[in-house]
Write a protein that holds these residues in place. Structure first.
Motif, mmCIF file in Angstrom:
data_model
loop_
_atom_site.group_PDB
_atom_site.id
_atom_site.type_symbol
_atom_site.label_atom_id
_atom_site.label_comp_id
_atom_site.label_asym_id
_atom_site.label_seq_id
_atom_site.Cartn_x
_atom_site.Cartn_y
_atom_site.Cartn_z
ATOM 1 N N LEU A 79 0.800 -1.226 0.000
ATOM 2 C CA LEU A 79 0.000 0.000 0.000
ATOM 3 C C LEU A 79 0.830 1.273 0.000
ATOM 4 C CD1 LEU A 79 -2.659 -1.062 2.676
ATOM 5 C CD2 LEU A 79 -2.790 -1.323 0.201
ATOM 6 N N GLY A 80 2.136 1.150 0.205
ATOM 7 C CA GLY A 80 2.980 2.333 0.331
ATOM 8 C C GLY A 80 3.149 3.090 -0.975
ATOM 9 N N GLU A 81 3.526 4.349 -0.845
ATOM 10 C CA GLU A 81 3.833 5.164 -2.012
ATOM 11 C C GLU A 81 5.158 4.707 -2.623
ATOM 12 O OE1 GLU A 81 1.807 7.399 -3.254
ATOM 13 O OE2 GLU A 81 0.345 7.124 -1.610
ATOM 14 N N ASP A 82 5.423 5.124 -3.854
ATOM 15 C CA ASP A 82 6.649 4.709 -4.529
ATOM 16 C C ASP A 82 7.892 5.074 -3.724
ATOM 17 O OD1 ASP A 82 5.005 3.814 -6.485
ATOM 18 O OD2 ASP A 82 5.548 5.326 -7.988
ATOM 19 N N GLU A 83 7.865 6.278 -3.132
ATOM 20 C CA GLU A 83 9.035 6.735 -2.368
ATOM 21 C C GLU A 83 9.274 5.831 -1.153
ATOM 22 O OE1 GLU A 83 6.484 8.594 -3.212
ATOM 23 O OE2 GLU A 83 7.322 9.894 -4.775
ATOM 24 N N GLU A 84 8.184 5.373 -0.519
ATOM 25 C CA GLU A 84 8.322 4.506 0.655
ATOM 26 C C GLU A 84 8.905 3.152 0.274
ATOM 27 O OE1 GLU A 84 4.623 6.027 3.442
ATOM 28 O OE2 GLU A 84 4.160 4.763 1.723
ATOM 29 N N VAL A 85 8.474 2.629 -0.868
ATOM 30 C CA VAL A 85 9.015 1.351 -1.334
ATOM 31 C C VAL A 85 10.498 1.498 -1.666
ATOM 32 C CG1 VAL A 85 8.872 -0.412 -3.135
ATOM 33 C CG2 VAL A 85 6.778 0.582 -2.183
ATOM 34 N N GLU A 86 10.841 2.619 -2.288
ATOM 35 C CA GLU A 86 12.234 2.882 -2.632
ATOM 36 C C GLU A 86 13.104 2.941 -1.379
ATOM 37 O OE1 GLU A 86 14.694 6.504 -4.775
ATOM 38 O OE2 GLU A 86 12.666 6.043 -5.497
ATOM 39 N N LEU A 87 12.599 3.598 -0.341
ATOM 40 C CA LEU A 87 13.338 3.671 0.926
ATOM 41 C C LEU A 87 13.478 2.301 1.572
ATOM 42 C CD1 LEU A 87 11.882 6.963 2.488
ATOM 43 C CD2 LEU A 87 14.221 6.590 1.653
ATOM 44 N N SER A 88 12.443 1.458 1.463
ATOM 45 C CA SER A 88 12.505 0.104 2.032
ATOM 46 C C SER A 88 13.603 -0.713 1.360
ATOM 47 C CB SER A 88 11.158 -0.607 1.873
ATOM 48 O OG SER A 88 10.160 0.004 2.656
ATOM 49 N N VAL A 89 13.682 -0.629 0.035
ATOM 50 C CA VAL A 89 14.721 -1.369 -0.681
ATOM 51 C C VAL A 89 16.093 -0.851 -0.281
ATOM 52 C CG1 VAL A 89 15.719 -1.812 -2.958
ATOM 53 C CG2 VAL A 89 13.245 -1.948 -2.634
ATOM 54 N N GLU A 90 16.257 0.469 -0.242
ATOM 55 C CA GLU A 90 17.534 1.040 0.169
ATOM 56 C C GLU A 90 17.918 0.575 1.564
ATOM 57 O OE1 GLU A 90 17.283 5.253 -0.146
ATOM 58 O OE2 GLU A 90 17.122 5.273 -2.338
ATOM 59 N N GLY A 91 16.941 0.532 2.453
ATOM 60 C CA GLY A 91 17.211 0.092 3.818
ATOM 61 C C GLY A 91 17.653 -1.359 3.873
ATOM 62 N N MET A 92 17.003 -2.222 3.075
ATOM 63 C CA MET A 92 17.387 -3.639 3.062
ATOM 64 C C MET A 92 18.776 -3.833 2.474
ATOM 65 S SD MET A 92 14.006 -5.868 2.153
ATOM 66 C CE MET A 92 12.658 -6.002 3.328
ATOM 67 N N VAL A 93 19.064 -3.120 1.411
ATOM 68 C CA VAL A 93 20.411 -3.217 0.805
ATOM 69 C C VAL A 93 21.459 -2.771 1.817
ATOM 70 C CG1 VAL A 93 21.921 -2.290 -0.984
ATOM 71 C CG2 VAL A 93 19.569 -2.937 -1.550
ATOM 72 N N GLY A 94 21.209 -1.647 2.485
ATOM 73 C CA GLY A 94 22.157 -1.154 3.481
ATOM 74 C C GLY A 94 22.348 -2.131 4.628
ATOM 75 N N ASP A 95 21.234 -2.692 5.123
ATOM 76 C CA ASP A 95 21.319 -3.658 6.230
ATOM 77 C C ASP A 95 22.125 -4.882 5.812
ATOM 78 O OD1 ASP A 95 19.810 -1.980 7.774
ATOM 79 O OD2 ASP A 95 17.942 -3.107 7.576
ATOM 80 N N HIS A 96 21.907 -5.360 4.584
ATOM 81 C CA HIS A 96 22.640 -6.543 4.118
ATOM 82 C C HIS A 96 24.129 -6.252 4.038
ATOM 83 C CE1 HIS A 96 23.582 -10.232 2.085
ATOM 84 N NE2 HIS A 96 24.014 -9.598 0.995
ATOM 85 N N LEU A 97 24.500 -5.076 3.519
ATOM 86 C CA LEU A 97 25.918 -4.737 3.424
ATOM 87 C C LEU A 97 26.548 -4.587 4.808
ATOM 88 C CD1 LEU A 97 25.882 -2.200 0.444
ATOM 89 C CD2 LEU A 97 26.546 -4.621 0.422
ATOM 90 N N GLU A 98 25.798 -4.045 5.759
ATOM 91 C CA GLU A 98 26.334 -3.919 7.117
ATOM 92 C C GLU A 98 26.589 -5.292 7.729
ATOM 93 O OE1 GLU A 98 23.671 -1.487 9.324
ATOM 94 O OE2 GLU A 98 24.359 0.397 8.426
ATOM 95 N N LEU A 99 25.694 -6.248 7.450
ATOM 96 C CA LEU A 99 25.912 -7.616 7.941
ATOM 97 C C LEU A 99 27.191 -8.206 7.352
ATOM 98 C CD1 LEU A 99 22.294 -9.127 7.797
ATOM 99 C CD2 LEU A 99 23.696 -8.873 9.842
ATOM 100 N N LEU A 100 27.397 -7.982 6.054
ATOM 101 C CA LEU A 100 28.611 -8.500 5.417
ATOM 102 C C LEU A 100 29.869 -7.835 5.986
ATOM 103 C CD1 LEU A 100 27.476 -8.749 1.660
ATOM 104 C CD2 LEU A 100 27.607 -10.570 3.383
ATOM 105 N N LEU A 101 29.794 -6.540 6.248
ATOM 106 C CA LEU A 101 30.946 -5.847 6.838
ATOM 107 C C LEU A 101 31.239 -6.380 8.238
ATOM 108 C CD1 LEU A 101 30.245 -2.178 5.686
ATOM 109 C CD2 LEU A 101 32.249 -3.569 5.071
ATOM 110 N N ASP A 102 30.181 -6.632 9.025
ATOM 111 C CA ASP A 102 30.393 -7.182 10.367
ATOM 112 C C ASP A 102 31.047 -8.553 10.300
ATOM 113 O OD1 ASP A 102 29.341 -4.977 11.573
ATOM 114 O OD2 ASP A 102 27.322 -5.820 11.833
ATOM 115 N N GLU A 103 30.726 -9.303 9.222
ATOM 116 C CA GLU A 103 31.271 -10.654 9.099
ATOM 117 C C GLU A 103 32.713 -10.660 8.603
ATOM 118 O OE1 GLU A 103 30.420 -14.698 6.468
ATOM 119 O OE2 GLU A 103 28.821 -13.207 6.699
#
Length: 869
Positions: free
Chosen positions: A705-729
């Motif tokens: 139901l989110g607006e396009d901008e909200e979906v875009e932010l969600s994807v950016e957030g997931m990409v960032g979280d995944h990269l942070e996990l890889l950096l921690d590892e």
């Protein structure tokens, strides 16, 4: 023994105190407005004015409750010929307050619900009336729809056979009648929807206010069984075996290494530290040839790429007798890497466990898969406010308070109860008990009194029916196969000379009226003879006129297509005969209830007894028991039966004593406590799942139901979280930069974001810890922007929504399966002196966190890799 004086007893009676408060603050003010409301010509206009005061004027529902109830009462009087009694106003207030209203059978719960439903509909967020079956939902809606329309409100109905577009329209109504199961499944299906258009519940306020009819049946009796939507696993089990064989044709290579080789060799490389697998370009080409695919990373092949990687991980990184064992039953059991103990019930997520099972050649227990599940307990707690009504709830008040936070208000009856409840009769054997029941039926039937025989099972009903047939007594037997027919039979069970056998739940929701229900019979005749619904406006007006003895019945009958004067005359005579029979049955003592055994719940017994004595009618009840009954074995022992033998009791003689009845009720109380414990434990386990479910469903709803901008932010957030996990590892802050495994980081990042092939990973060693993730995440953001330009913003947004929904659903389904297995095996932890519930919470939390991490990585990979042909 000290006894509390009656005066003090009343002083501490919270129920009576609450009733008195409602009488003073609601009932009396509503009564004071009654004459004024009779002069209001436009009830709908007046009611809509209240709606504006609530939605636009900032007033609360409590502020407008008194005038609203007064308008609703007047609408009931004008539209359906039913004026709410004062006690019904009390019940409506309790429902509005979100409480459980206990109202005796025959006190008009259907009419009571209109008060709270119409009042809460003023907020414009939708209200639900939840019933136990389609028939009662349909009858309730049709019976009260004219009242709602008189107030300017819309009303909808959802039944089992409706299509999605019909459901959408019904849920958009101010008031919707629906069964508990259809409502629960619609909620689950909405949380599996792939587009906003496929949602059936309201998008803005899906679960705002509900009244649950027969609330004890739905929230207690059915609470042990969760709602589950199952389906065939999307990954067929044979595919796991196919992938397990295919990877044997692949060659393991070496990773890229500066100064040695620029590119990785072989078809795949492994990263043991993180237990990860990375396919090379050569490997991807080979897999596509072997499987006959054009693009391994296309949307339709997403699962295959994932399964291949998991098959390689199972073969290369997980070893028998070290990471897991295979027990004698062929089950793959994980070994705890810290304690060395086996962990039955725990499964690797994301298809890895299935890949190991395929590797070992054992059965993969994943042919069917839970797609979505919720318990009624947690489902109804999602409502902003919900209430319930039933004839029997006080005995379960502790459970309603503990689990739902709702207390029970016992609503006074409109007229005093005249039913006589006789002491139980206890016989030595079941046959002796049945023979005694037949003798009593013969004796009472001879007088013409109607009799209702309640049984606890269909088997008992059939046994009882056979004995009555042998005795030559005509009777009707109710079962749950034909709900409409059931209601028809029970509605006439109060006619003189009638004998009816009913199981526990049979006929609930339909009153037994002494002398029969003439309105029901006339309505049936209209439908059968003329094909006219009894709820059609002209039919309703005709039926009401006949039941009131109005002078214009022939005029109203003539307005119904096909109806003849002879039919009208027959209807008038039927009404007269019903009134005469009603008086006859009252003089005989009213309806007599016979219970053939005590149920394990006092509530079910009270429901049966409550069938007699409606609205001040006379009646009586008695239960027959034997020492063969299941419940009797809970407290009776061989000494009691031996005592009966010594005294000389045979099968034809019975014990009748209050002491026996008291002992039985104590046994019932113990069983109720045990069942409550079972339901409470189920809820405790489901609460763990519930918080996870709410997190996933909320995330899903934002994507849907989110607006396009909200979906875009969600994807950016997931990409960032995944990269942070890889950096921690691979580059943990506690290590010196020269110890970081930047090649491992590079391989893992490029596996998800191949567009970062030219990123300077080695240069990360020279930046500050604060800049480490900033630099990598910024590069990923640039890659996302480039991806958006490559596809176009519209296509990128569609891709993001699609990928997120698909990935969330896939991971959630696998998580549900793993949670099911964990739940089934967690009890074994008790043998190791560990609390199973504590272990379950710990394991479930870890599994959920692992799922979320995997989900983010999968979304990142698909967003950057997915191609469109």
């Amino acid at each position: 023994m000290f006894r509390v004086p009656k005066v003090l007893d009343k002083l501490f009676d919270n129920n009576q105190r609450d009733v008195n408060t409602i009488i003073r603050t609601v009932v009396q003010p509503v009564n004071a407005l009654e004459e004024e409301m009779k002069g209001v010509e436009d009830l709908a206009g007046a009611f809509m004015q209240l709606r504006r005061r609530v939605q636009e004027g900032g007033e609360t529902l409590d502020d407008v409750m008194v005038p609203a109830f007064a308008l609703i009462r007047e609408a009931g009087r004008r539209s359906v010929g039913k004026r709410h009694y004062d006690v019904q106003l009390i019940g409506g207030t309790a429902l509005h307050q979100g409480r459980i209203a206990e109202m005796r059978t025959g006190e008009g719960k259907t009419l009571v619900a209109t008060l709270a439903l119409a009042l809460n509909a003023l907020e414009g967020k939708g209200c639900h009336l939840v019933t136990v079956n389609d028939y009662l939902a349909k009858v309730g809606m049709e019976e009260m729809s004219l009242l709602y329309r008189t107030l300017g409100l819309t009303v909808g109905l959802v039944t089992r056979d409706m299509q999605p577009h019909q459901r959408q329209a019904a849920y958009q109504a101010d008031i919707t009648y629906i069964t508990n199961s259809e409502l629960g499944f619609d909620y689950l299906r909405d949380n599996m929807a792939q587009s906003k258009d496929s949602l059936v519940l309201r998008a803005d306020h899906p679960l705002h206010y509900a009244i649950v009819d027969e609330v004890d049946s739905i929230l207690i009796d059915e609470a042990r069984t969760p709602l589950i939507i199952s389906g065939a696993a999307e990954k067929a089990t044979d595919q796991y075996y196919v992938m397990s064989k295919l990877i044997r044709r692949l060659q393991k290579g070496e990773p890229a290494e500066p100064g040695v080789r620029e590119d990785p060799t072989g078809d795949y490389v492994i990263e043991e530290k993180g237990k990860q697998v990375h396919l090379t370009e050569q490997g991807i080409d080979k897999i596509e040839r072997l499987l006959g695919l054009d693009d391994l990373y296309s949307p339709q092949n997403m699962d295959k790429a994932h399964m291949i990687q998991q098959a390689i991980r199972a073969a290369e990184l997980y070893h028998r007798e070290k990471d897991y064992i295979v027990n004698a039953e062929g089950e793959v059991i994980i070994i705890d890497e810290f304690t060395g103990r086996s962990m039955p019930g725990r499964r690797y997520g994301e298809g890895l466990h299935q890949a190991i099972e395929a590797k070992e050649g054992v059965k993969i227990e994943n042919e069917n898969q839970t797609l979505a599940t919720v318990t009624y307990q947690n489902f109804f707690r999602l409502y902003d406010k919900f209430a319930g009504m039933t004839g029997t709830a006080k005995t379960e008040e502790k459970e309603f308070l503990d689990i739902y936070g709702s207390d029970v208000l016992v609503i006074p009856t409109n007229r005093g109860i005249q039913r006589i409840d006789l002491n139980d009769l206890v016989y030595r054997t079941r046959n002796g008990k049945y023979d005694a029941v037949v003798r009593e039926v013969q004796e009472i039937h001879a007088t013409g009194r109607p009799i209702l025989i309640g049984t606890a099972s269909i088997t008992t009903s059939e046994e009882m029916s056979a004995k009555l047939q042998q005795a030559g007594i005509q009777h009707a037997v109710l079962n749950a196969k034909f709900e409409a027919q059931e209601a028809s039979i029970i509605a006439q069970a109060g006619r003189s000379g009638t004998v009816t056998i009913a199981t526990n739940m049979a006929g609930r929701g339909t009153d037994i009226m002494l002398g029969g229900n003439d309105e029901f019979m006339i309505g049936e005749a209209l439908e059968q003879n003329f094909g006219v619904s009894r709820y059609a406006p002209e039919a309703e007006a005709f039926i009401k006129a006949v039941s009131r003895g109005s002078d214009n019945v022939y005029e109203l009958g003539a307005q119904i297509p096909g109806v003849t004067r002879d039919f009208v005359a027959q209807a008038v005579q039927l009404h007269a005969d019903t009134l005469a029979d009603r008086e006859k049955v009252k003089e005989l003592g009213g309806l007599h209830i016979i219970g053939t055994e005590r149920h394990e719940s006092r509530r079910i017994d009270n429901q049966l007894r409550g069938r007699a004595g409606r609205q001040g009618d006379p009646g009586s009840s008695r239960f027959y028991l034997s020492f063969d009954d299941d419940l009797m074995r809970l407290f009776a022992n061989e000494r009691i039966t031996a005592m009966m033998d010594r005294v000389g009791f045979d099968d034809s003689e019975a014990i009748e004593a209050k002491m026996v009845t008291g002992a039985i009720e104590k046994a019932q109380s113990r069983v109720e406590d045990r069942n409550f414990g079972i339901r409470k434990q189920l809820l405790e386990f489901d609460n763990v799942m519930s918080s996870q479910r709410e997190t996933i469903y909320a995330q899903r709803r934002e994507v849907l139901l989110g607006e396009d901008e909200e979906v875009e932010l969600s994807v950016e957030g997931m990409v960032g979280d995944h990269l942070e996990l890889l950096l921690d590892e691979f580059a943990p802050p506690e290590q010196a930069p020269e110890e970081w495994d930047l090649e491992g980081l590079r391989a893992s990042v490029l596996d998800a974001i191949p567009q970062l092939e030219h990123f300077d990973f080695e240069g990360l060693r020279s930046v500050s810890p604060e800049e480490l993730d900033t630099r990598l995440i910024a590069a990923a953001a640039d890659a996302l922007d480039a991806r958006k330009e490559e596809l176009s913003p519209t296509m990128m947004n569609s891709l993001s929504r699609y990928v997120m929904l698909q990935v969330v659903d896939q991971h959630w389904k696998e998580h549900l399966y793993n949670m099911d297995v964990l739940r089934q095996g967690i009890g074994l932890r008790g043998y190791g002196q560990r609390d199973p519930f504590t272990e379950y919470k710990f394991e479930a939390t870890n599994m959920f966190n692992e799922m979320i991490d995997g989900l983010k990585g999968n979304v990142t990979q698909q967003v950057f890799r997915m191609q469109f042909g």
